[in-house]
Design a protein around this motif. Structure first.
Motif, PDB file in Angstrom:
ATOM      1  N   LYS A  31      -3.232  77.069  -0.752  1.00  0.00           N
ATOM      2  CA  LYS A  31      -1.980  76.377  -0.431  1.00  0.00           C
ATOM      3  C   LYS A  31      -2.237  75.109   0.374  1.00  0.00           C
ATOM      4  CE  LYS A  31       2.565  77.122   1.707  1.00  0.00           C
ATOM      5  NZ  LYS A  31       3.421  78.100   2.433  1.00  0.00           N
ATOM      6  N   THR A  32      -3.168  75.173   1.328  1.00  0.00           N
ATOM      7  CA  THR A  32      -3.445  74.026   2.187  1.00  0.00           C
ATOM      8  C   THR A  32      -4.001  72.838   1.406  1.00  0.00           C
ATOM      9  OG1 THR A  32      -3.883  75.506   4.059  1.00  0.00           O
ATOM     10  CG2 THR A  32      -4.720  73.253   4.234  1.00  0.00           C
ATOM     11  N   LEU A  33      -4.780  73.127   0.357  1.00  0.00           N
ATOM     12  CA  LEU A  33      -5.452  72.061  -0.384  1.00  0.00           C
ATOM     13  C   LEU A  33      -4.786  71.729  -1.712  1.00  0.00           C
ATOM     14  CD1 LEU A  33      -9.143  73.182   0.265  1.00  0.00           C
ATOM     15  CD2 LEU A  33      -7.919  71.305   1.378  1.00  0.00           C
ATOM     16  N   GLN A  34      -3.612  72.274  -1.966  1.00  0.00           N
ATOM     17  CA  GLN A  34      -2.990  72.089  -3.279  1.00  0.00           C
ATOM     18  C   GLN A  34      -2.633  70.626  -3.572  1.00  0.00           C
ATOM     19  OE1 GLN A  34       0.460  74.606  -3.307  1.00  0.00           O
ATOM     20  NE2 GLN A  34       1.588  73.415  -1.759  1.00  0.00           N
ATOM     21  N   GLY A  35      -2.467  69.821  -2.539  1.00  0.00           N
ATOM     22  CA  GLY A  35      -2.189  68.409  -2.767  1.00  0.00           C
ATOM     23  C   GLY A  35      -3.430  67.575  -2.984  1.00  0.00           C
ATOM     24  N   ASP A  36      -4.597  68.174  -2.793  1.00  0.00           N
ATOM     25  CA  ASP A  36      -5.848  67.437  -2.911  1.00  0.00           C
ATOM     26  C   ASP A  36      -6.628  67.745  -4.183  1.00  0.00           C
ATOM     27  OD1 ASP A  36      -5.914  66.138  -0.194  1.00  0.00           O
ATOM     28  OD2 ASP A  36      -5.811  68.240   0.426  1.00  0.00           O
ATOM     29  N   LEU A  37      -6.537  68.968  -4.663  1.00  0.00           N
ATOM     30  CA  LEU A  37      -7.286  69.341  -5.863  1.00  0.00           C
ATOM     31  C   LEU A  37      -6.735  70.637  -6.445  1.00  0.00           C
ATOM     32  CD1 LEU A  37     -10.731  70.923  -4.928  1.00  0.00           C
ATOM     33  CD2 LEU A  37      -8.963  70.495  -3.245  1.00  0.00           C
ATOM     34  N   ARG A  38      -7.120  70.898  -7.684  1.00  0.00           N
ATOM     35  CA  ARG A  38      -6.725  72.145  -8.350  1.00  0.00           C
ATOM     36  C   ARG A  38      -7.727  73.233  -7.963  1.00  0.00           C
ATOM     37  NH1 ARG A  38      -6.968  68.131 -11.895  1.00  0.00           N
ATOM     38  NH2 ARG A  38      -8.939  68.935 -12.736  1.00  0.00           N
ATOM     39  N   ILE A  39      -7.217  74.412  -7.653  1.00  0.00           N
ATOM     40  CA  ILE A  39      -8.078  75.534  -7.291  1.00  0.00           C
ATOM     41  C   ILE A  39      -7.698  76.744  -8.133  1.00  0.00           C
ATOM     42  CG2 ILE A  39      -8.837  77.081  -5.442  1.00  0.00           C
ATOM     43  CD1 ILE A  39      -8.218  74.919  -3.430  1.00  0.00           C
ATOM     44  N   ALA A  40      -8.690  77.353  -8.776  1.00  0.00           N
ATOM     45  CA  ALA A  40      -8.481  78.563  -9.568  1.00  0.00           C
ATOM     46  C   ALA A  40      -9.098  79.742  -8.830  1.00  0.00           C
ATOM     47  CB  ALA A  40      -9.112  78.414 -10.949  1.00  0.00           C
ATOM     48  N   LYS A  41      -8.429  80.881  -8.858  1.00  0.00           N
ATOM     49  CA  LYS A  41      -8.962  82.060  -8.174  1.00  0.00           C
ATOM     50  C   LYS A  41     -10.230  82.573  -8.832  1.00  0.00           C
ATOM     51  CE  LYS A  41      -4.804  83.820  -5.905  1.00  0.00           C
ATOM     52  NZ  LYS A  41      -3.982  85.019  -5.638  1.00  0.00           N
ATOM     53  N   GLU A  42     -10.336  82.399 -10.154  1.00  0.00           N
ATOM     54  CA  GLU A  42     -11.548  82.800 -10.860  1.00  0.00           C
ATOM     55  C   GLU A  42     -11.706  81.939 -12.101  1.00  0.00           C
ATOM     56  OE1 GLU A  42      -9.442  86.531 -13.245  1.00  0.00           O
ATOM     57  OE2 GLU A  42     -10.794  86.924 -11.562  1.00  0.00           O
ATOM     58  N   LEU A  43     -12.904  81.923 -12.657  1.00  0.00           N
ATOM     59  CA  LEU A  43     -13.181  81.128 -13.845  1.00  0.00           C
ATOM     60  C   LEU A  43     -12.412  81.699 -15.029  1.00  0.00           C
ATOM     61  CD1 LEU A  43     -15.014  78.748 -14.787  1.00  0.00           C
ATOM     62  CD2 LEU A  43     -16.638  80.487 -15.553  1.00  0.00           C
ATOM     63  N   PRO A  44     -11.624  80.863 -15.728  1.00  0.00           N
ATOM     64  CA  PRO A  44     -10.874  81.357 -16.894  1.00  0.00           C
ATOM     65  C   PRO A  44     -11.792  81.989 -17.931  1.00  0.00           C
ATOM     66  CG  PRO A  44     -10.124  79.168 -16.261  1.00  0.00           C
ATOM     67  CD  PRO A  44     -11.351  79.446 -15.449  1.00  0.00           C
ATOM     68  N   LYS A  45     -11.299  83.049 -18.582  1.00  0.00           N
ATOM     69  CA  LYS A  45     -12.101  83.788 -19.559  1.00  0.00           C
ATOM     70  C   LYS A  45     -12.666  82.888 -20.647  1.00  0.00           C
ATOM     71  CE  LYS A  45     -11.438  87.953 -17.826  1.00  0.00           C
ATOM     72  NZ  LYS A  45     -12.556  88.756 -17.261  1.00  0.00           N
ATOM     73  N   GLU A  46     -11.845  81.907 -21.112  1.00  0.00           N
ATOM     74  CA  GLU A  46     -12.292  81.060 -22.212  1.00  0.00           C
ATOM     75  C   GLU A  46     -13.426  80.115 -21.822  1.00  0.00           C
ATOM     76  OE1 GLU A  46      -8.521  79.138 -20.436  1.00  0.00           O
ATOM     77  OE2 GLU A  46      -9.292  81.148 -20.890  1.00  0.00           O
ATOM     78  N   LEU A  47     -13.710  79.999 -20.502  1.00  0.00           N
ATOM     79  CA  LEU A  47     -14.786  79.122 -20.057  1.00  0.00           C
ATOM     80  C   LEU A  47     -16.054  79.879 -19.664  1.00  0.00           C
ATOM     81  CD1 LEU A  47     -12.855  76.537 -17.829  1.00  0.00           C
ATOM     82  CD2 LEU A  47     -13.701  76.229 -20.154  1.00  0.00           C
ATOM     83  N   GLU A  48     -16.003  81.200 -19.703  1.00  0.00           N
ATOM     84  CA  GLU A  48     -17.148  81.978 -19.257  1.00  0.00           C
ATOM     85  C   GLU A  48     -18.386  81.777 -20.116  1.00  0.00           C
ATOM     86  OE1 GLU A  48     -15.957  86.026 -18.933  1.00  0.00           O
ATOM     87  OE2 GLU A  48     -14.874  85.727 -17.050  1.00  0.00           O
ATOM     88  N   SER A  49     -18.188  81.447 -21.414  1.00  0.00           N
ATOM     89  CA  SER A  49     -19.335  81.317 -22.318  1.00  0.00           C
ATOM     90  C   SER A  49     -19.743  79.869 -22.600  1.00  0.00           C
ATOM     91  CB  SER A  49     -19.018  82.006 -23.655  1.00  0.00           C
ATOM     92  OG  SER A  49     -17.887  81.416 -24.266  1.00  0.00           O
ATOM     93  N   VAL A  50     -19.035  78.904 -21.996  1.00  0.00           N
ATOM     94  CA  VAL A  50     -19.385  77.503 -22.273  1.00  0.00           C
ATOM     95  C   VAL A  50     -20.637  77.112 -21.488  1.00  0.00           C
ATOM     96  CG1 VAL A  50     -16.961  76.931 -22.663  1.00  0.00           C
ATOM     97  CG2 VAL A  50     -17.972  76.555 -20.401  1.00  0.00           C
ATOM     98  N   PRO A  51     -21.358  76.083 -21.933  1.00  0.00           N
ATOM     99  CA  PRO A  51     -22.566  75.635 -21.224  1.00  0.00           C
ATOM    100  C   PRO A  51     -22.248  75.238 -19.790  1.00  0.00           C
ATOM    101  CG  PRO A  51     -22.424  74.631 -23.381  1.00  0.00           C
ATOM    102  CD  PRO A  51     -21.107  75.308 -23.159  1.00  0.00           C
TER     103      PRO A  51
END
Length: 333
Positions: free
Chosen positions: A47-67
């Motif tokens: 919440k504190t940094l939401q105006g500065d950058l995007r933060i995800a709680k975990e890596l999205p499933k569709e990105l787990e296998s990308v290089p």
């Protein structure tokens, strides 16, 4: 952890990347299984940094296998995996908004988890002593002054058997002469005595298990009998949740050290520098090292005559002294 995370917040902002909530190191000397939310208030961080950058709680499933680009930012990829920052981002010459973002991450967003914050509230007048006299510290630095031959041998064996410690052979005498060794408990006692602190001073020991236990600690306790520890400030039941989680107990030490009346480190390590910087940010609270007492002053730049990347090693750490970028109200020169 704190300074490394603050670095990565700045890097993610600079490259316009989404920051995944960091996974904490579980392979260090302490082998602590603590997660980010065990250590820090995750919701508050996001919440504190939401105006500065995007933060995800975990890596999205569709990105787990990308290089992935690992460790170094030498190629582009869908996911950049930074194994460890170790607060290596430049200390100086970064844009003002980036420097202030680092401070916003470190001093506002990275609030400890509620159990740590609650237990870390200590209402007494005291001096916090960061006594770096733990087994791993002495083994890593090769500092054996004042130890027995058996203790010195034990530390040498530990250093030789720790794979990720690159330097195996260390001359203890040269380390001490060069100023790379922590003060011994006896030397700390003499130092405090010379500063004029009376024997009645309450001293909180911010440290892990002291190597040699009371055998070495007694030389400090002889001069200052009012030593207090986590175990004397909290009940066994209160500390039960932190058992086998060295990172969380270190967080308690950090919190208490930041809030203490005076903070004194016996060795200039990552935690000592981070605490000193945090105390500066909160109004230049007194931090005493053998050559200074935490008063306002601008951060020291690189030594003259040194060029290239080597000059960065001679700079004062941004996290040790975030003035002037993050301390706008100070009138210090």
């Amino acid at each position: 952890m704190r300074t490394g995370i603050a670095d990565m917040v700045a890097v993610a902002h600079i490259v316009n990347a989404t920051l995944v909530v960091p996974q904490l190191d579980k392979r260090s000397f302490w082998k602590d299984s603590s997660t980010f939310s065990d250590m820090f208030d995750e919701v508050h961080f996001i919440k504190t940094l939401q105006g500065d950058l995007r933060i995800a709680k975990e890596l999205p499933k569709e990105l787990e296998s990308v290089p992935r680009a690992r460790k170094h930012f030498t190629s582009w990829s869908g996911v950049i995996h930074v194994a460890k920052s170790d607060s290596r981002l430049a200390n100086n010459d970064l844009p003002l908004d980036i420097q202030r973002l680092r401070c916003r991450a470190l001093y506002y967003a990275l609030r400890f988890s509620p159990p740590i914050e609650i237990l870390g509230e200590v209402e007494l007048l005291f001096l916090a002593l960061h006594l770096r006299y733990e087994k791993d510290m002495l083994s890593f630095t090769g500092c054996t002054y004042g130890l027995t031959d058996a203790e010195s041998k034990e530390l040498t064996i530990m250093r030789e058997n720790t794979n990720h410690w690159k330097v195996k052979k260390i001359n203890s005498t040269e380390q001490r002469i060069g100023g790379y060794c922590p003060l011994t408990p006896k030397e700390v006692g003499i130092f405090l005595q010379a500063l004029g602190y009376p024997p009645s001073t309450i001293i909180y020991i911010a440290a892990g298990e002291i190597y040699g236990g009371n055998t070495h600690l007694s030389e400090l306790m002889y001069r200052f009998p009012n030593l207090v520890f986590k175990e004397t400030l909290a009940t066994k039941e209160e500390l039960k949740a932190f058992a086998n989680h060295a990172s969380q107990t270190a967080a308690l030490d950090y919190l208490i050290s930041v809030e203490s009346d005076v903070f004194i480190p016996s060795h200039s390590g990552n935690m000592a520098r981070a605490v000193e910087g945090h105390r500066r940010f909160l109004g230049h609270r007194k931090t005493i090292t053998p050559d200074r007492q935490g008063g306002p002053r601008k951060r020291k730049g690189p030594l003259p005559g040194i060029k290239g990347r080597a000059r960065f090693r001679t700079e004062e750490s941004f996290y040790e002294n975030p003035y002037p970028e993050c301390i706008c109200s100070s009138k210090a020169a």
